[in-house]
Design a protein around this motif. Structure first.
Motif, PDB file in Angstrom:
ATOM      1  N   LEU A 162       0.831  -1.207   0.000  1.00  0.00           N
ATOM      2  CA  LEU A 162       0.000   0.000   0.000  1.00  0.00           C
ATOM      3  C   LEU A 162       0.866   1.258   0.000  1.00  0.00           C
ATOM      4  CD1 LEU A 162      -2.735   1.453   0.245  1.00  0.00           C
ATOM      5  CD2 LEU A 162      -2.553   1.170   2.736  1.00  0.00           C
ATOM      6  N   GLY A 163       1.836   1.314   0.905  1.00  0.00           N
ATOM      7  CA  GLY A 163       2.719   2.474   0.966  1.00  0.00           C
ATOM      8  C   GLY A 163       3.495   2.673  -0.318  1.00  0.00           C
ATOM      9  N   GLY A 164       3.955   1.565  -0.911  1.00  0.00           N
ATOM     10  CA  GLY A 164       4.705   1.660  -2.158  1.00  0.00           C
ATOM     11  C   GLY A 164       3.859   2.147  -3.319  1.00  0.00           C
ATOM     12  N   LEU A 165       2.616   1.665  -3.401  1.00  0.00           N
ATOM     13  CA  LEU A 165       1.743   2.080  -4.506  1.00  0.00           C
ATOM     14  C   LEU A 165       1.379   3.559  -4.410  1.00  0.00           C
ATOM     15  CD1 LEU A 165      -0.649  -1.002  -4.807  1.00  0.00           C
ATOM     16  CD2 LEU A 165       1.184  -0.324  -6.375  1.00  0.00           C
ATOM     17  N   ILE A 166       1.131   4.048  -3.194  1.00  0.00           N
ATOM     18  CA  ILE A 166       0.824   5.476  -3.040  1.00  0.00           C
ATOM     19  C   ILE A 166       2.039   6.318  -3.413  1.00  0.00           C
ATOM     20  CG2 ILE A 166       0.204   7.283  -1.392  1.00  0.00           C
ATOM     21  CD1 ILE A 166      -1.509   5.246   0.075  1.00  0.00           C
ATOM     22  N   LYS A 167       3.229   5.859  -3.031  1.00  0.00           N
ATOM     23  CA  LYS A 167       4.443   6.577  -3.427  1.00  0.00           C
ATOM     24  C   LYS A 167       4.605   6.569  -4.940  1.00  0.00           C
ATOM     25  CE  LYS A 167       8.409   8.617  -3.234  1.00  0.00           C
ATOM     26  NZ  LYS A 167       8.470  10.071  -2.954  1.00  0.00           N
ATOM     27  N   LEU A 168       4.313   5.444  -5.584  1.00  0.00           N
ATOM     28  CA  LEU A 168       4.422   5.356  -7.040  1.00  0.00           C
ATOM     29  C   LEU A 168       3.462   6.332  -7.721  1.00  0.00           C
ATOM     30  CD1 LEU A 168       5.567   3.926  -9.562  1.00  0.00           C
ATOM     31  CD2 LEU A 168       3.739   2.220  -9.299  1.00  0.00           C
ATOM     32  N   ALA A 169       2.295   6.531  -7.118  1.00  0.00           N
ATOM     33  CA  ALA A 169       1.302   7.431  -7.711  1.00  0.00           C
ATOM     34  C   ALA A 169       1.648   8.901  -7.536  1.00  0.00           C
ATOM     35  CB  ALA A 169      -0.073   7.158  -7.089  1.00  0.00           C
ATOM     36  N   ALA A 170       2.609   9.202  -6.659  1.00  0.00           N
ATOM     37  CA  ALA A 170       2.868  10.588  -6.270  1.00  0.00           C
ATOM     38  C   ALA A 170       3.819  11.295  -7.230  1.00  0.00           C
ATOM     39  CB  ALA A 170       3.393  10.628  -4.843  1.00  0.00           C
ATOM     40  N   ALA A 589       5.038   0.175  10.265  1.00  0.00           N
ATOM     41  CA  ALA A 589       6.387  -0.124   9.781  1.00  0.00           C
ATOM     42  C   ALA A 589       6.359  -0.546   8.316  1.00  0.00           C
ATOM     43  CB  ALA A 589       7.019  -1.223  10.640  1.00  0.00           C
ATOM     44  N   GLY A 590       5.317  -1.278   7.917  1.00  0.00           N
ATOM     45  CA  GLY A 590       5.188  -1.670   6.517  1.00  0.00           C
ATOM     46  C   GLY A 590       4.974  -0.474   5.611  1.00  0.00           C
ATOM     47  N   LEU A 591       4.131   0.489   6.039  1.00  0.00           N
ATOM     48  CA  LEU A 591       3.931   1.707   5.249  1.00  0.00           C
ATOM     49  C   LEU A 591       5.254   2.430   5.021  1.00  0.00           C
ATOM     50  CD1 LEU A 591       0.719   3.214   6.931  1.00  0.00           C
ATOM     51  CD2 LEU A 591       0.854   2.111   4.683  1.00  0.00           C
ATOM     52  N   ILE A 592       6.043   2.544   6.084  1.00  0.00           N
ATOM     53  CA  ILE A 592       7.327   3.242   5.992  1.00  0.00           C
ATOM     54  C   ILE A 592       8.270   2.507   5.053  1.00  0.00           C
ATOM     55  CG2 ILE A 592       9.382   3.878   7.311  1.00  0.00           C
ATOM     56  CD1 ILE A 592       7.417   4.158   9.747  1.00  0.00           C
ATOM     57  N   THR A 593       8.389   1.199   5.249  1.00  0.00           N
ATOM     58  CA  THR A 593       9.320   0.411   4.439  1.00  0.00           C
ATOM     59  C   THR A 593       8.899   0.402   2.979  1.00  0.00           C
ATOM     60  OG1 THR A 593       9.756  -0.995   6.362  1.00  0.00           O
ATOM     61  CG2 THR A 593      10.423  -1.839   4.206  1.00  0.00           C
ATOM     62  N   GLY A 594       7.603   0.228   2.720  1.00  0.00           N
ATOM     63  CA  GLY A 594       7.129   0.185   1.338  1.00  0.00           C
ATOM     64  C   GLY A 594       7.354   1.481   0.605  1.00  0.00           C
ATOM     65  N   GLU A 595       7.003   2.611   1.251  1.00  0.00           N
ATOM     66  CA  GLU A 595       7.210   3.898   0.581  1.00  0.00           C
ATOM     67  C   GLU A 595       8.692   4.181   0.365  1.00  0.00           C
ATOM     68  OE1 GLU A 595       6.721   8.667   1.373  1.00  0.00           O
ATOM     69  OE2 GLU A 595       5.204   7.341   2.205  1.00  0.00           O
ATOM     70  N   ALA A 596       9.505   3.880   1.370  1.00  0.00           N
ATOM     71  CA  ALA A 596      10.930   4.166   1.258  1.00  0.00           C
ATOM     72  C   ALA A 596      11.586   3.333   0.158  1.00  0.00           C
ATOM     73  CB  ALA A 596      11.617   3.913   2.594  1.00  0.00           C
TER      74      ALA A 596
END
Length: 651
Positions: A162-170, A589-596
């Motif tokens: 989830l965190g990674g996909l939102i970062k990808l969309a940004a 922690a998953g949100l942080i790791t995924g976005e980073a």
């Protein structure tokens, strides 16, 4: 466990898994720290991953899992030490990029010194004084329960996606949503500003640090952006010709682009309120801890010198003092050579090394003590490092002169080693607390921490170079108009440069110091009343120094954590609190790791293509500005709902 024979702990599979996790977590925290100026402890997600992986490999003991989380958490600590200081060398123009051998030497040797400096503190702070070390206790609870690690890994993986996909969309990816939803306007000569970053990682940070810290960080941002900037734009801007000219040229002057003008005022003046507050906070930390610190170091070293015999239980054995002494010599000499290569004068490089060793031991002790009180995530390492750099710079002025072209760089080099050591010191004691609870062998954890620190140091320069080429770090340029802020490193560079012939807004820094003193007085009053809510000065100072839009999602994450506590009827100081938050902390922690990790992944095609637009959707598929902001806010709200529902679920 009182037996003198240790169960299997430092196994090959545990060491290899710890190294892999240390590298991943170092990369993730590097991005988070450069982006937001905050890093988090990662022992709990590392423990969960370890239990799941080792179970898949046939099962692992609690002590093997403890070794994994010990080595893995070192990656986050090394990342903190590096990103708080080393980017300052690029910001100062001393480096064009991050030199691999130099970054490795500073981070690796600083981390190793941090391990050695912290060994004599274990018995005093953990056994004798029994400090809380909240993240260490939480990690121990996770290790002891060990229930359904597969579910924990699914939580981490799902929220990371989830965190990674939102970062990808940004903004740096598909550009479907902006990085920030914000609005600003002129009211006569006064600027009004409101905004929030749309980062799920910051939301996860807020959940992990909790509502108290979230409120304090946001309050700092409010002071800077909703009090200081309006006051400055109304009463002082027209009397600052240089800044006024910059706003006229870049923002259209008074009545022009209000967001641009607010950012210019913050950059030139207001953020230095945070510098002053951090400086006074670092000094106060030393003063307030002096008695406990000195008694703790003295008793710890006495026990360490007497210990280490074969008659001790394995749970009482630290690295012997003779090996610590040898290690200090072996790891200090290369740093002396490094300093000599910078300044070219033994009369300067030797004092630099002495300052580094003395400050390193002192601030590792402070860091370890503070980690025991408030946890590693809230540890005021940035204030410690500013104090180190300021002191080192003042000494170097006497040795090199104020006009020295290398003085600021030399001060940063001292601060960088001390910062890496201090970060590792606090982390080491957290891990040793977890080990103390589950019956681990201290010296094996200390060795694993050293291995993890060096493993993380090996990848820091490549990660920094990728991020610098893709996003820029700390310096606005035509190629990178919105670089990663690297707030601490920018601050270190400003302080060091200001001492050596540069200019700093000392009046603003002095006012910030006054604000910091007022916060300290208020917090002391709260402490005297034994209030549950506290106002740590360095957390507020970081809020003042950061753009307020970064503070808003942190506060929002803290509010969700408070709602979970209300749901289960626990308070902030309740011993059951960590258990209540276990699922939510994993999700955060998953949100942080995924976005980073997505941020680092996005950087690769940007660097290869040489274009920041390489992943952007065609303009016809992009939303309008307002629609994109509302979509981003909706995604952040969805993240909040998912986090809350995950945290309260107990099956």
């Amino acid at each position: 466990m009182n037996q003198t024979v240790s169960p299997p702990q430092l196994t090959l599979r545990a060491v290899l898994l710890a190294i892999v996790l240390a590298v991943i977590l170092a990369a993730a925290n590097t991005y988070l720290g450069l982006f937001a100026g905050l890093t988090i402890a990662s022992a709990i997600p590392a423990a969960v991953v370890s239990m799941g992986v080792l179970r898949a490999l046939g099962g692992g003991t609690i002590l093997e899992n403890n070794i994994v989380q010990t080595g893995a958490s070192a990656g986050s600590s090394i990342a903190s030490g590096v990103i708080f200081t080393i980017p300052a060398l690029v910001i100062l123009g001393y480096w064009d990029d991050f030199k691999y051998s130099w970054v490795l030497a500073i981070a690796g040797l600083g981390g190793l010194l941090g391990v050695l400096f912290s060994v004599p503190l274990r018995r005093s702070l953990i056994v004798d004084q029994g400090l809380a070390f909240p993240e260490g206790k939480a990690a121990a609870e996770v290790l002891k329960t060990g229930e359904n690690p597969g579910q924990g890994i699914k939580l981490l993986a799902g929220s990371a996606i989830l965190g990674g996909l939102i970062k990808l969309a940004a903004g740096s990816g598909l550009r479907l949503i902006p990085d920030t939803a914000q609005v600003a306007a002129w009211f006569g000569k006064t600027i009004g500003y409101a905004g929030t970053n749309l980062s799920p990682a910051l939301f996860g940070v807020g959940y992990i640090v909790g509502l108290n810290i979230g409120i304090v960080v946001f309050a700092g941002g409010f002071i800077g952006w909703n009090i200081a900037i309006p006051l400055y734009s109304t009463f002082f801007l027209e009397n600052d010709p240089q800044l006024m000219q910059s706003i006229i040229a870049g923002c259209g002057g008074i009545g022009g682009d209000a967001e641009c003008a607010a950012g210019a005022i913050w950059s030139a003046q207001i953020r230095y309120l945070g510098v002053g507050a951090m400086l006074i906070g670092g000094v106060w930390t030393l003063i307030s801890l002096r008695k406990s610190l000195f008694s703790g170091v003295k008793s710890g070293m006495a026990v360490a010198k007497a210990g280490g015999g074969a008659n001790l239980a394995h749970t009482e054995r630290d690295i012997p003092m003779k090996y610590i002494g040898i290690g200090l010599i072996l790891f200090t000499l290369p740093l002396l050579a490094l300093y000599q290569a910078i300044v070219g004068q033994w009369t300067v490089s030797v004092p630099m090394t002495v300052i580094m060793v003395v400050a390193g031991f002192l601030f590792v002790s402070v860091s370890a003590y503070m980690a025991g009180l408030v946890g590693s995530s809230n540890n005021p390492v940035s204030g410690i490092t500013i104090a180190t750099i300021l002191f080192a710079a003042l000494v170097l002025v006497l040795l090199l002169g104020r006009d020295s072209s290398i003085g600021a760089v030399a001060a940063i080099m001292i601060g960088a080693v001390v910062c890496c050591a201090a970060c590792i010191g606090g982390d080491n004691l957290q891990d040793l607390k977890a080990g103390y609870i589950v019956g681990a062998t201290p010296w094996k954890q200390q060795v694993m921490l050293a291995i993890g620190a060096v493993s993380a140091a090996l990848v820091m320069a490549p990660v920094l170079n990728i991020l610098a080429k893709a996003y820029g770090i700390g310096v606005v340029s035509e190629a990178h108009p919105n670089p990663l802020l690297a707030p601490q490193a920018t601050l270190m560079a400003s302080v060091a440069k200001g001492i050596f012939g540069g200019e700093l807004p000392w009046t603003t820094i002095g006012i910030g110091a006054g604000i910091g003193a007022a916060i300290i007085a208020f917090d002391s009053w709260l402490q005297a009343r034994k209030a549950g809510f506290r106002v740590p000065v360095l957390a507020c100072a970081v809020g003042i120094y950061l753009p307020i839009e970064l503070s808003v999602p942190i506060l929002a994450g803290g509010i969700v954590a408070w709602m979970v506590e209300r749901k289960f009827g626990v308070k902030a100081d309740d011993p059951e609190r960590e258990k209540v938050h276990q699922r939510g902390m994993l999700f955060g922690a998953g949100l942080i790791t995924g976005e980073a990790l997505m941020g680092i992944g996005i950087a690769v095609p940007i660097v290869v293509a040489g274009s920041a637009d390489v992943l952007a959707l065609p303009e016809a598929l992009q939303l309008g500005e307002q629609a994109a902001q509302w979509l981003g806010l909706a995604l952040l709200a969805l993240t909040a709902v998912l986090l809350y529902r995950t945290a309260i679920k107990r099956t």
